[in-house]
Design an enzyme around this catalytic site. Structure first.
Site, PDB file in Angstrom:
ATOM      1  N   HIS A 159     -14.021   9.034  -6.101  1.00  0.00           N
ATOM      2  CA  HIS A 159     -12.473   8.273  -6.595  1.00  0.00           C
ATOM      3  C   HIS A 159     -12.446   8.580  -7.973  1.00  0.00           C
ATOM      4  O   HIS A 159     -11.305   9.026  -8.362  1.00  0.00           O
ATOM      5  CB  HIS A 159     -12.341   6.744  -6.153  1.00  0.00           C
ATOM      6  CG  HIS A 159     -11.062   6.401  -6.829  1.00  0.00           C
ATOM      7  ND1 HIS A 159     -10.030   6.027  -5.920  1.00  0.00           N
ATOM      8  CD2 HIS A 159     -10.588   5.801  -7.739  1.00  0.00           C
ATOM      9  CE1 HIS A 159      -8.946   5.679  -6.596  1.00  0.00           C
ATOM     10  NE2 HIS A 159      -9.323   5.226  -7.688  1.00  0.00           N
ATOM     11  N   GLU A 160     -13.556   8.198  -8.844  1.00  0.00           N
ATOM     12  CA  GLU A 160     -13.322   8.169 -10.172  1.00  0.00           C
ATOM     13  C   GLU A 160     -13.325   9.659 -10.756  1.00  0.00           C
ATOM     14  O   GLU A 160     -12.728  10.103 -11.727  1.00  0.00           O
ATOM     15  CB  GLU A 160     -14.341   7.450 -11.087  1.00  0.00           C
ATOM     16  CG  GLU A 160     -14.349   6.053 -10.536  1.00  0.00           C
ATOM     17  CD  GLU A 160     -13.139   5.289 -10.596  1.00  0.00           C
ATOM     18  OE1 GLU A 160     -12.151   5.545 -11.361  1.00  0.00           O
ATOM     19  OE2 GLU A 160     -12.767   4.381  -9.839  1.00  0.00           O
TER      20      GLU A 160
HETATM   21  N1  PHE Z   1      -8.440   3.056 -12.733  1.00  0.00           N
HETATM   22  C1  PHE Z   1      -9.590   2.421 -12.061  1.00  0.00           C
HETATM   23  C2  PHE Z   1      -9.409   3.089 -10.382  1.00  0.00           C
HETATM   24  O1  PHE Z   1      -8.731   3.051  -9.931  1.00  0.00           O
HETATM   25  C3  PHE Z   1      -9.127   0.830 -11.708  1.00  0.00           C
HETATM   26  C4  PHE Z   1      -9.287  -0.120 -12.802  1.00  0.00           C
HETATM   27  C5  PHE Z   1      -8.060  -0.594 -13.416  1.00  0.00           C
HETATM   28  C6  PHE Z   1     -10.660  -0.363 -13.797  1.00  0.00           C
HETATM   29  C7  PHE Z   1      -8.056  -1.487 -14.509  1.00  0.00           C
HETATM   30  C8  PHE Z   1     -10.392  -0.963 -14.738  1.00  0.00           C
HETATM   31  C9  PHE Z   1      -9.135  -1.718 -15.090  1.00  0.00           C
HETATM   32  O2  PHE Z   1     -10.587   3.509 -10.284  1.00  0.00           O
HETATM   33 ZN    ZN Z   2      -8.213   4.643  -9.398  1.00  0.00          ZN
END
Ligand code: PHE
Ligand code: ZN
Length: 850
Positions: free
Chosen positions: A290-291
């Site tokens: 995902h990341e």
């Molecule tokens: N954007 C990150 C994700 O979906 C989630 C996240 C949001 C992490 C806010 C930290 C703070 O992978």
């Molecule tokens: Zn995300």
């Protein structure tokens, strides 16, 4: 900290930024309590701006000096930041500010975790580091210099220079501030490399605290698989010389996609066979993917504003789900995703927190990282994929990347890409983003002279602020089975666009049995009056694995409903179908494990509420216990052979194949425990050489009331491993007898290893408590009081986690008047707390209702 009455912001109020940023230079002089941040930012007026106000976000930063083009300026303090008189021409802003990472327990901005410095900037954390236009539509290249004693100093992009006590990083790709990251500490890396499809060599580093090196191998493999998959499936190549992941113990969420420097909750990346379960491995693989996938869907193409959050999250969840489906079993992955969707998103959609996938307004953006934005957002992408087909989907994605690379976009931009590339009009489809609530889809059938008809009626209940809903475009995947179980019509996707619509199938020799909503082709609740026999038939014959599982699930729910309401439904058809399914060794053990898994007690509460029955958590729990006992007795004779078949002789691997066997083996062990009082579980506990089997055995021993020794031994053995200790806390809460749940939670909060500063630890107790309905919903309100007490204590420390766990109360309107009164009193008590955070104030007010 607390605004008197937090004001919502509205999507329609969007205006383009007044100034754009061409270049950012940051210098960090690290100090635990007094870090200095020096910024030099090149700005210029935005030709598209509607005003000339020069505003910079900034919260909790102490200004040491502020300059424009080298001359001191005196900013005016305004809400969320500062305003300064600035030239109507390009200029350089310079500031020196001081911040206190050690005192930052909210874990947003720059903070310290376990002796290391780290950052979390999404959504609005960068403004706690320095003054900046902290909004995602301002994108700029960053150069970062870090000065400090720590041996490892990291930021986004490529390393460009370093020396004794300092390092410099340059990220050439323009990015919004929410993707900024910095890490400094005593860390060691697992190193590897990846050659991209165009032959570029990328260094890979996975950074951990000394002692955790043994838990990095799987994460690194998952990263390389993700990189390959994105090249093969989406044609997306990585774009820097280095990709880094850092594991951090104190983290509010799972992980964060900062450009080139992902920061992960230790629980979302570290794993080993001895310390982690199969479920942990699977989750870690999905989060790493995902990341990584965010690099293109989120980073290269980002969001214009936070109302567009699902643009990156829905799409990236869909991408990680597709990855898991490809790496493991597609049908098992789909069933698990739907279980999660129903458990979290349907629950949300059905209560006071229901909201649009693209909201019109919000108070605190941190409260909108929800199952609706993520999981329902992913379902919308999946429906698009289903409607246009895989080739057209890929073509549209190519156009999306070509047209919008380097931009901050909207959900409308995304839909326009699909319209332009496929020629379809998606205006009705867009309602999925703008109308909250889960559609109910009623089906009736008609059979006459060889013609079979299915009539569907859709209806979406009102949600807060949205009463009447227009019909959705619903893709309904349908197949038909003949009387002998053969498929007489393969899957076809019906496109429902009206409130009520009939579809006709001609030329059938006999009345078919329909298999509707195959693969769960739309996030709706299907309502259909059918007989247990028909469901048993589908459980036996459906070629669609999802609907096969669904048939078993609805049979189980029907039996449970009968047990709760007292008109005991006949269990024979269900038990018989279950036994047949279980013994069918053509079926993947992982599938059989899912089919054997009981519907959750919260799911049952919602099912009963939908049927007009006020759910009683104790009775649901008792019904589930009764059914478990009947299943154990009915399946008794098959257990030994099946369990033997599920034994894994090979060395542990977190593969789909082995984990499927272990999952089914553990389900069977649970059944057996009801018959042998925990003998088999005790022996598994003694011999297990991996966490999946030990923890599974321990859960059974807890259920059997034979766990005192093992629980103490487990604690002693794992006391220095935080992630394993989280399991120790969670398991005891989750398996507490309902009458003892409150006492168990109280006892565990007095354990020296309990702390509310660590989100994982707090969640392992209170998340598990909220997830144990019969324990939480005590008739005397003691469960509600206990949670409220702790939310009040946690709020000043960590508002985000407090707000998130407030969701435990979101289902309160389902329950009886006494319980509602008790909950309402707790909600009011929380709201009356002095200095309550904006995050928690918003959540509790929405839950309570106006
Ligand atoms: N954007 C990150 C994700 O979906 C989630 C996240 C949001 C992490 C806010 C930290 C703070 O992978
Ligand atoms: Zn995300």
């Amino acid at each position: 900290m607390k605004d008197a009455s937090p004001q919502p912001i509205h999507l329609t109020d969007y205006t383009p930024p007044e100034y754009l940023v061409d270049d950012v230079h940051l210098t960090f002089r690290l100090d635990p309590t007094a870090t200095r941040v020096l910024s030099r930012i090149a700005l210029r007026p935005n030709p598209d701006a509607v005003s000339k106000r020069f505003f910079l976000h900034g919260e909790g930063v102490k200004a040491i000096s502020t300059k424009i083009d080298g001359k001191d300026v005196t900013p005016r303090s305004v809400e969320h930041g500062i305003e300064v008189d600035a030239p109507d021409a390009p200029f350089v802003w310079e500031a020196e500010v001081e911040i206190d990472p050690q005192g930052n327990t909210a874990l947003e901005g720059l903070y310290m975790s376990n002796g290391m410095y780290c950052t979390q900037c999404e959504a609005e954390g960068f403004r706690k580091i320095t003054y900046y236009p902290d909004r995602p539509d301002v994108m700029a290249p960053f150069t970062v210099r870090i000065e400090g004693d720590a041996p490892v100093l990291l930021s986004n992009g490529n390393p460009t220079a370093s020396g004794d006590g300092w390092a410099e990083w340059t990220d050439p790709w323009p990015k919004p501030s929410y993707l900024f990251a910095l890490v400094a500490g005593d860390l060691i890396a697992r190193e590897d490399s990846f050659t991209t499809m165009s032959g570029k060599e990328v260094d890979l580093k996975l950074w951990v605290r000394p002692g955790d090196e043994g838990k990095t191998a799987f994460g690194m493999e998952a990263l390389k698989k993700s990189m390959t998959w994105d090249e093969e499936k989406y044609g997306r190549e990585y774009d820097l010389d280095i990709f880094q992941i850092v594991a951090v113990s104190d983290f509010n969420m799972g992980a964060m996609e900062n450009k080139g420097l992902n920061i992960f909750n230790t629980s979302a990346v570290l794993c080993s066979p001895e310390t982690s379960t199969d479920a942990n491995f699977e989750r870690i693989e999905a989060i790493i993917a995902h990341e990584y996938f965010h690099n293109w869907t989120g980073n290269r193409i980002t969001c214009r504003d936070w109302f567009q959050l699902s643009l990156k999250e829905g799409l990236t969840v869909f991408r990680d789900q597709s990855f898991t489906a490809d790496e493991r079993s597609a049908s098992v992955a789909r069933i698990s995703d739907v279980i999660a969707l129903r458990g979290r998103q349907f629950r949300e959609d059905n209560g006071p927190l229901a909201h649009q996938v693209q909201p019109d307004s919000f108070v605190e953006i941190n409260n909108f990282y929800t199952a609706t934005i993520y999981e329902k957002g992913a379902e919308i992408i999946r429906m698009l994929h289903t409607l246009v087909g895989p080739e057209a989907y890929r073509k549209a994605l190519d156009l999306y990347f070509e047209r919008h690379d380097g931009q901050a976009c909207t959900i409308d931009d995304w839909l326009t890409v699909f319209e332009d590339s496929t020629g379809r009009d998606l205006s009705q489809f867009k309602r999925w983003y703008k109308q909250a609530g889960t559609p109910r889809l009623r089906v009736s059938e008609n059979w006459e002279d060889g013609t079979y008809q299915l009539t569907f009626t859709q209806n979406t209940p009102p949600t807060p602020g949205q009463d009447g809903k227009d019909p959705f475009l619903i893709p309904i995947a349908v197949g038909l089975l003949g009387p002998n179980g053969d498929e007489v019509r393969p899957t076809e996707v019906l496109e429902m666009t009206e409130g009520s619509q009939t579809f006709t199938f001609d030329g059938l020799p006999a009345k078919p049995t329909p298999s509707i909503l195959r693969g769960f082709s739309a996030p709706v609740i299907l309502e259909r009056d059918t007989s247990p026999e028909e469901r048993a038939f589908l459980l036996a014959h459906d070629t669609d694995q999802f609907n096969k599982w669904e048939a078993g699930r609805s049979l189980a729910k029907e039996v449970l409903t009968g047990l709760v309401t007292g008109d005991a439904a006949p269990q024979a058809a269900y038990l018989d179908a279950l036994a047949t399914m279980l013994r069918d060794d053509h079926l993947d053990p992982a599938f059989r494990a899912l089919a054997l898994q009981m519907p959750g007690e919260d799911d049952m509460a919602q099912t009963l509420a939908d049927a007009g029955v006020t759910p009683d958590p104790d009775r649901i729990h008792e019904a589930a216990e009764t059914l478990r006992q009947s299943r154990a007795e009915y399946l008794q004779d098959s257990l030994p052979r099946l369990m033997a078949e599920m034994t894994v002789d090979a060395p542990f691997e977190p593969s789909a194949e082995q984990s499927g066997k272990r999952a089914l083996g553990l389900q069977l062990l649970k059944l057996l425990t009801r018959l042998d009082g925990g003998k088999a579980a005790q022996s598994q506990w003694e011999k297990a050489d991996n966490m999946t089997l030990s923890l599974g055995a321990l859960a059974c021993l807890l259920d059997a009331g034979k766990a005192d020794g093992p629980i103490a031994d487990f604690r002693e053995h794992w006391k220095d491993d935080a992630l394993v200790m989280d399991k120790w806390f969670m398991l005891q809460v989750g398996h507490a007898d309902p009458a003892n749940a409150v006492a168990t939670v109280e006892r565990l909060t007095r354990d020296p290893a309990f702390t509310m500063k660590n989100p994982n630890r707090f969640r392992s107790v209170f998340g598990a408590f909220a997830g144990h309905p019969a324990g939480f919903h005590q008739k005397d309100g003691s469960g509600y009081r206990l949670l409220a007490d702790w939310l009040i204590k946690l709020d000043p420390v960590n508002p985000q986690i407090t707000a998130r766990l407030s969701g435990a109360f979101e289902t309160w309107k389902r329950y009886d008047a006494d319980r509602q009164d008790l909950i309402k009193a707790e909600l009011n008590r929380i709201l009356a707390t002095d200095g309550l955070s904006r995050d928690t104030t918003e959540m509790i007010s929405r839950i309570r209702g106006a």
